[in-house]
Design an enzyme around this catalytic site. Structure first.
Site, PDB file in Angstrom:
ATOM      1  N   HIS A   1       0.855  -1.191   0.000  1.00 43.71           N
ATOM      2  CA  HIS A   1       0.000   0.000   0.000  1.00 43.71           C
ATOM      3  C   HIS A   1       0.887   1.235   0.000  1.00 43.71           C
ATOM      4  O   HIS A   1       1.523   1.558   1.005  1.00 43.71           O
ATOM      5  CB  HIS A   1      -0.931   0.008   1.205  1.00 43.71           C
ATOM      6  CG  HIS A   1      -1.763   1.250   1.284  1.00 43.71           C
ATOM      7  ND1 HIS A   1      -2.675   1.588   0.306  1.00 43.71           N
ATOM      8  CD2 HIS A   1      -1.814   2.244   2.205  1.00 43.71           C
ATOM      9  CE1 HIS A   1      -3.253   2.723   0.619  1.00 43.71           C
ATOM     10  NE2 HIS A   1      -2.740   3.149   1.769  1.00 43.71           N
TER      11      HIS A   1
ATOM     12  N   ASP B   1      -7.885   1.631   2.407  1.00 48.90           N
ATOM     13  CA  ASP B   1      -7.389   2.591   3.398  1.00 48.90           C
ATOM     14  C   ASP B   1      -8.256   3.825   3.594  1.00 48.90           C
ATOM     15  O   ASP B   1      -8.070   4.532   4.575  1.00 48.90           O
ATOM     16  CB  ASP B   1      -5.961   3.027   3.045  1.00 48.90           C
ATOM     17  CG  ASP B   1      -5.203   3.599   4.248  1.00 48.90           C
ATOM     18  OD1 ASP B   1      -5.559   3.239   5.384  1.00 48.90           O
ATOM     19  OD2 ASP B   1      -4.275   4.395   4.057  1.00 48.90           O
TER      20      ASP B   1
END
EC number: 3.2.1.24
Length: 994
Positions: free
Chosen positions: A35, A151
C-alpha cells in the site's frame, strides 16, 4: 540438493492449487500487496524515490524467479507506476508486461490513486480512475475488474455505483464502523452484494463487497520485510498461520479466506520476503499433504480469490446477503470517530474544487474547436495533477504540512496549465483566424485597463449544457491613468459603463466602491470597484461585453456603503431579518412557493460558533459544549443596489487558545500534557447577499461568505437553528445522490458525542419536515462535515486547526491557521409531493441541478483585441431539462468523447433525446461508440448474475425496494443517434463526425 528441495516444493504447491476442497478444509489465499500512499508523511516524489521505485523493481525481479512456487502480486496506484515506467529500461518493462499477461500481476482499483470517499467529487473520482485505466489499457491492454479501497476512512455508496459502471465486479473494503464489523463477523456477513444506487440505477450499481475481518496488513509476525522469519522460525509461523486460518474462517460462509500479505510500503526487499513466504506456503501445504492439517495455502490475485469464493457459493447454493447504504461515519472505538477529515485543510479542498471546474471547462473548450486544433497533452498533464489530489490523504487534509504544500504546488501547476490552454482554446473556438490571446480572470482577480485605454472587452463562457443566469460580480481597478482614485465615497457617480456586443447596447449595472478584507485588519487593503450585473447565457456559449470609463453613465447605479445599522435586507422573494452581528434571524417569505406561504416567517437563527477540538486531522473530538467566543461588532456595511442587497459585518472574536510551540497528544480520555493558554483576537468577515434579478431560481438563494482563519484547538462552524421539524435528520450528497442521515439520538447531544452525528457532504445538504412540507437547502463551495445537533438544526463545519495529534500516524498536530473564504448558498423550498414517503428525500433532481450551477460558475476572459471576440453558441438546440453533459473532450481531429448524465428524480421515466443536430461544429454524425465510464474501455456486459443474492439486508431491513431497471447491461443502439437515459444513469460515448 537445493534444486531438489525446490522441486518438491513446486510439486506440493501445484498439487494443492489444483486440489478440490473437501468438507471441513480451508483454503488460504495470500494476497501480496504494497500500500503506497500518494503522499502522507512524505510527498509523493519523496515516497517514490525513497521507497516505491525499489518496491516495484524488487517485486518484478522476484516474480521472475520461476524456481519458486508461482508468486503473485496486486498493484493499485497507477500514478506511481507511470513514474516507475518512465524510469525503467525496456527489459524490465517487458518483464512487467509478461507478468501481467500471465496473471501474476493484477491491477486492482487501477486508479491514479486510491481515492478518498468522503471529500472527492463525482467528477474527480471519475477522472482519477479514468487516467489510471488509460495507462493500463495503453501499456498492457487490460482493465481492472476488482476495487481495492483498503485505506479510505469510511466508504461511500458512490464507490459501488461508479466502480460497477467502470466494469468492476468486486471490491475489497476495510474501514467500517467497529460495531458493524463485529456484527458482520458474528453473522458471517463480511461478504455481501452492495447496491450503491438502490433508487437510481439499481442493478448497474451492484458489486460484490468483501470486508477485511481485521486490517490490510500482514497478520502478526507474518511481515517478512524484517526479521520475523528468523525470530519466530518456520515451525511456529506455520502453526500460527494454520491457527489463523481456522479462526478467521468462522467469519465467512465459504472456506476461502483472504489474507493480505503486505502493508504500507511493504516489499522493499521482495526477493527476501517471497523466499520466506515460499517456505511458509510449502510448510503449510506439506502438513496438509501429510494429513496433519485441514488448511491449504496459495498465492492469489483478487480474481483468483473471488472466482473460488463465488464458485463455492454457487456449488453449495449459499447466497450473499445485501446492503444498500454507505459506511459513514467510520469509528474504531466509541471515542474515536473519523469525522474531522471531512473538513480538515479547507483551503486545499476549496482550491481543488476551483481547479477541477476550470479543467472541466478547458476540456469542453477542446471539443468546441472548429479548426481541429486541440491540446490534449497539456490538459492530460493537468488532469494527472488534479487526480493526485483525490488520494485519501490529500483531499482529506490528512498529510503533513510540507506534503500539503506539495499538493498546493501541484494544483498551482495544473491551474497555470489549464489557464494557458483554455485561453488559447476559447480564442480558437471563437475565430478561425489568428486571434490574440485571451486572459482568464479567476475568482478574486480583476479586469485591468491598459494605460491610456478607456475601454476593454471581456467574455463570459458558460461551461454547462443548459441555459443559465447568474449575477456577475467583477472587480475593476479603482485608480485612473493619472493616479486619481475612482472609488472615493465622495464621488457621486459610477466611473464605468457596461455594454453588450457593442457600445450602443448599454446595460444597467450596480457599481460599488470596495476594498479587500484583511483578517489582521492591516492598512494595506486593496481597493477596487465592483461591477454587478445579471447575465444569461445559452448552453456552451460565450457572450461579449465592453467596459468603458465614463464620467456620467445613464445606466450605472453608484451603490455606496451605508454604515448605519439595518435590521433587514430584502428582494422579491424574502425579507431577511438580521441580528446585531448581521447574521440571519429569520426569513419572511413574499411568495407562496418559498417558506410555506406568503408572509410566512421561518426562523433561521444563524450562528458562527466554535467547538473546542481535541482531535486531530482525522478525528473530530470535543471536550466542552459548542460556544460563541466573546464577540464585538467591529464594523458593518450595507449595500442597497438594483440587483442585490448585501449586509456585511466584521466581527472581532476573542479566543483562549493553546500554545502552538509544543506538540500534544490525546488518546482516549487522557491528555498527556496540559497546554498553556494565550488570548488572541481575530477578525471575521461576514457577508449575506440577496439577489434581485427577477429570475426566481437565482433570487431565492441567500448567498453567504465567511472570511475566517483557523483558530488553534478549535473547529469553527456555521449553525442554522430553524423551526423545521426534521427529527434531527438531514440529507447530504455523496456527489451523485442525496443520502438520508440519522443522528445518534433525537434528544440533546451530550458533550463528546456530537461528532458521532457528523457526515460528509460533497455539494449539498438539507433538512426538511414531512409534516409541514418545508425544506431548507444549502449548496457548498467545497466538501465539509455537516450535522443536525438538535431539532431544526443544520450545521456546517468551516475550518479546523488542531493542537493535538490523534495518534493516526501524522505524529504532529495539523495546525492550520490559513484564511479562507467559506461560501455557501441556502434557500427555502417545498418538499416535493413525490417524496411524501417513509424515506423522504425526493426532489433530488433540482437540488443536483442547482448544486451544479453553484459549482460551475461562468468563466471570465479579458481580451486584447475585440475584433476576434464574439458572442457564440456551440449548441444548436437545448437538451431535455435534466440532461447534463458531465464531461466532454476532444479525442481526435474529428471526434469527441462525452459522459451524459440524467440527473432527474429517481421516480421519473427514462428520457430520450437526439444527438443529431446538437452541436454547431458537427455537420453530421459518422459513428457512435459506447464505453464504460472510463471512456477508455468499451461498454461490455460485466454480468454478475452468477453471484447469487438473497436481497436480505445485512443491517436491519432493506432501506429501499429492490428494483430491476435499468438492466446492468443496456447498450445504446449505435446505428442511430438517439440516446435513452434512466434517472441517475450516465452514458459514456464517442462521436466521430463530418
Amino acid at each position: 540438493m537445493k534444486n531438489f528441495y525446490y522441486f518438491i516444493l513446486i510439486l506440493l504447491f501445484f498439487n494443492e492449487v489444483c486440489y478440490s476442497l473437501k468438507d471441513g478444509e480451508i483454503k488460504l489465499h495470500l494476497i501480496p500487496h504494497s500500500h503506497c500512499d500518494s503522499g502522507w508523511t512524505s510527498t509523493m516524489n519523496e515516497y517514490y524515490m525513497g521507497q516505491v521505485k525499489s518496491i516495484i523493481s524488487s517485486m518484478v525481479q522476484s516474480l521472475n524467479v520461476e524456481s519458486n512456487p508461482p508468486r503473485k502480486f496486486v498493484w493499485s496506484e497507477i500514478g506511481f507506476l507511470e513514474q516507475w515506467w518512465d524510469d525503467m529500461p525496456i527489459e524490465i518493462k517487458n518483464d512487467f508486461i509478461k507478468h501481467v499477461k500471465n496473471d501474476r500481476i493484477e491491477f486492482v482499483n487501477g486508479g491514479w490513486v486510491m481515492n478518498d470517499e468522503a471529500c472527492a467529487s463525482l467528477e474527480s473520482v471519475i477522472r482519477q480512475l479514468s487516467n489510471g485505466h488509460k495507462f493500463i489499457r495503453e501499456k498492457f491492454g487490460k482493465q481492472p475488474e476488482s476495487g481495492w479501497q483498503i485505506d479510505p476512512f469510511g466508504h461511500s455508496s458512490l464507490t459501488p455505483t461508479l466502480q460497477a459502471q467502470f466494469g468492476y465486479k468486486h471490491v475489497v473494503l476495510n474501514r467500517i464502523h467497529y460495531e458493524l464489523k463485529k456484527k458482520f463477523k458474528e453473522e458471517k456477513n463480511l461478504q455481501f452484494k452492495w447496491r450503491g444506487s438502490p433508487e437510481g440505477v439499481g442493478p448497474k450499481s451492484d458489486i460484490l463487497a468483501h470486508v477485511f475481518d481485521d486490517f490490510y496488513t500482514s497478520p502478526p509476525h507474518m511481515s517478512f520485510d524484517g526479521y520475523n522469519f528468523l525470530a519466530y522460525g518456520l515451525p511456529r509461523l506455520t502453526m500460527e498461520m494454520i491457527e489463523l486460518a481456522r479462526n478467521r474462517s468462522v467469519f465467512y460462509k465459504s472456506p476461502h479466506v483472504l489474507i493480505p500479505m503486505g502493508g504500507d510500503f511493504a516489499f522493499k526487499n521482495a526477493y527476501k520476503s517471497f523466499e520466506q513466504m515460499d517456505q511458509l506456503v510449502a510448510s503449510i501445504n506439506g502438513q496438509h499433504a501429510n494429513g496433519e492439517s485441514n488448511v491449504i495455502c496459495q498465492y492469489s490475485t483478487l480474481a483468483d480469490f473471488f472466482s473460488d469464493t463465488i464458485n463455492w457459493h454457487n456449488e453449495n447454493k449459499v447466497s450473499f446477503n445485501y446492503y444498500d447504504s454507505d459506511f459513514f461515519p467510520y469509528a474504531d472505538d466509541s471515542n474515536t470517530y473519523w469525522t474531522g477529515y471531512y473538513t480538515s485543510r479547507p483551503l486545499l479542498k476549496g482550491y481543488e474544487r476551483h481547479v477541477s471546474s476550470k479543467l472541466r471547462s478547458a476540456e469542453i473548450l477542446s471539443a468546441l474547436q472548429n479548426d481541429e486544433k486541440y491540446y490534449p497533452n497539456q490538459l492530460l498533464n493537468a488532469s494527472k495533477q488534479v487526480s493526485i489530489l483525490q488520494h485519501h490523504d490529500a483531499i482529506s487534509g490528512t498529510s503533513k504540512k510540507h506534503v500539503v504544500q506539495d499538493y498546493f504546488s501541484r494544483l498551482q501547476k495544473a491551474d497555470i496549465l489549464v489557464s494557458e490552454q483554455s485561453e488559447k482554446l476559447l480564442a480558437s473556438a471563437l475565430s478561425q483566424h489568428s486571434p490574440t490571446k485571451l486572459d482568464i480572470i479567476d475568482i478574486g482577480g480583476s479586469l485591468n485597463f491598459p494605460k491610456n485605454n478607456d475601454a476593454i472587452s471581456f467574455i463570459l463562457f458558460n461551461q454547462l449544457s443548459w441555459s443559465k443566469e447568474e449575477l456577475i460580480s467583477i472587480k475593476v481597478q479603482s485608480v485612473g491613468d493619472h493616479g486619481e482614485s475612482l472609488n472615493s465615497p465622495t464621488n457621486n457617480a459610477c466611473p464605468y459603463v457596461l455594454a453588450q456586443e457593442d457600445f450602443l447596447n448599454e446595460i444597467e449595472i450596480d457599481c460599488s466602491p470596495r476594498s479587500d478584507f484583511k483578517s489582521d485588519q492591516s492598512d494595506d487593503h486593496k481597493e477596487f470597484i465592483q461591477i454587478d450585473f445579471p447575465a444569461k447565457l445559452k448552453p456552451f456559449s460565450s457572450k461579449l461585453y465592453y467596459l468603458k470609463r465614463k464620467s456620467n453613465p445613464n445606466k450605472s447605479n453608484w451603490v455606496l456603503p451605508k454604515t448605519n445599522h439595518f435590521n433587514s435586507i430584502e428582494n422579491s422573494i424574502y425579507t431577511a431579518n438580521l441580528d446585531e452581528n448581521y447574521l440571519i434571524k429569520s426569513l419572511k417569505s413574499k411568495s407562496s412557493r418559498h417558506g410555506g406561504g406568503a408572509n410566512q416567517i421561518t426562523e433561521i437563527n444563524q450562528q458562527l460558533l466554535t467547538y473546542s477540538d481535541i482531535g486531530g486531522a482525522y478525528i473530530f473530538r470535543t471536550n466542552k459544549q459548542v460556544f460563541q467566543p466573546p464577540r464585538q461588532v467591529y464594523s458593518t456595511f450595507t449595500y442597497i443596489g438594483k440587483f442585490y442587497q448585501e449586509a456585511q459585518s466584521i466581527l472581532q472574536d476573542t479566543h483562549q487558545i493553546s500554545n502552538r510551540n509544543g506538540y500534544y497528544y490525546y488518546y482516549g480520555n487522557n491528555q498527556q500534557q496540559q497546554q498553556q493558554q494565550q488570548t488572541i483576537s481575530t477578525f471575521n468577515y461576514n457577508s449575506i447577499k440577496l439577489i434581485n434579478t427577477g429570475n426566481e431560481m437565482i433570487d431565492k438563494k441567500i448567498n453567504f461568505n465567511f472570511h475566517i482563519r483557523g483558530i488553534n484547538g478549535t473547529t469553527t462552524i456555521n449553525r442554522f437553528t430553524t423551526d423545521i421539524d426534521n427529527n434531527r435528520e438531514l440529507y447530504s450528497d455523496n456527489g451523485l445522490e442525496m443520502m438520508h442521515r440519522k443522528s445518534i439520538s433525537s434528544q440533546s447531544v451530550e458533550v463528546g458525542r456530537e461528532t458521532q452525528s457528523y457526515y460528509p457532504t460533497i455539494n449539498s445538504v438539507y433538512i426538511e419536515s414531512q409534516s409541514t412540507g418545508k425544506r431548507f437547502v444549502c449548496n457548498n463551495d467545497r466538501s465539509r462535515g455537516v450535522s443536525s445537533q438538535g431539532q431544526g438544526c443544520l450545521e456546517m463545519a468551516l475550518h479546523r486547526s488542531l493542537t493535538y495529534e490523534d495518534g493516526k500516524g501524522l505524529e504532529i498536530p495539523a495546525i492550520d491557521e490559513s484564511s479562507i473564504n467559506a461560501r455557501f448558498e441556502c434557500y427555502l423550498d417545498e418538499v416535493p409531493s413525490n417524496s411524501q414517503q417513509s424515506n423522504g428525500g425526493g426532489g433530488g433532481d433540482d437540488i443536483r441541478k442547482q448544486s451544479i450551477n453553484y459549482q460551475h460558475k461562468f468563466q471570465i476572459y479579458q481580451g486584447q483585441d475585440s475584433s476576434y471576440m464574439s458572442s457564440k453558441s456551440f449548441m444548436l438546440k437545448p437538451l431535455p431539462e435534466f440532461i447534463h453533459i458531465l464531461s466532454m473532450e476532444r479525442s481526435g481531429p474529428r471526434s469527441i468523447k462525452l459522459r451524459i448524465h440524467n440527473i432527474e428524480n429517481n421516480n421519473q421515466s427514462p428520457i430520450t433525446f437526439d444527438l443529431n443536430g446538437l452541436f454547431s461544429f458537427i455537420k453530421s454524425i459518422k459513428s457512435i461508440k459506447e464505453y464504460n465510464l472510463s471512456l477508455i474501455n468499451r461498454f461490455v456486459d460485466n454480468n454478475i448474475d452468477n453471484i447469487i443474492s438473497s436481497h436480505r439486508s445485512i443491517v436491519g431491513k432493506n432501506l429501499f425496494p429492490i428494483k430491476d431497471t435499468p438492466t446492468r447491461f443496456n447498450p445504446i443502439n449505435t446505428k442511430q443517434t438517439k440516446i435513452t437515459l434512466y434517472p441517475s444513469e450516465i452514458k459514456a460515448i464517442e462521436i466521430t463526425y463530418h
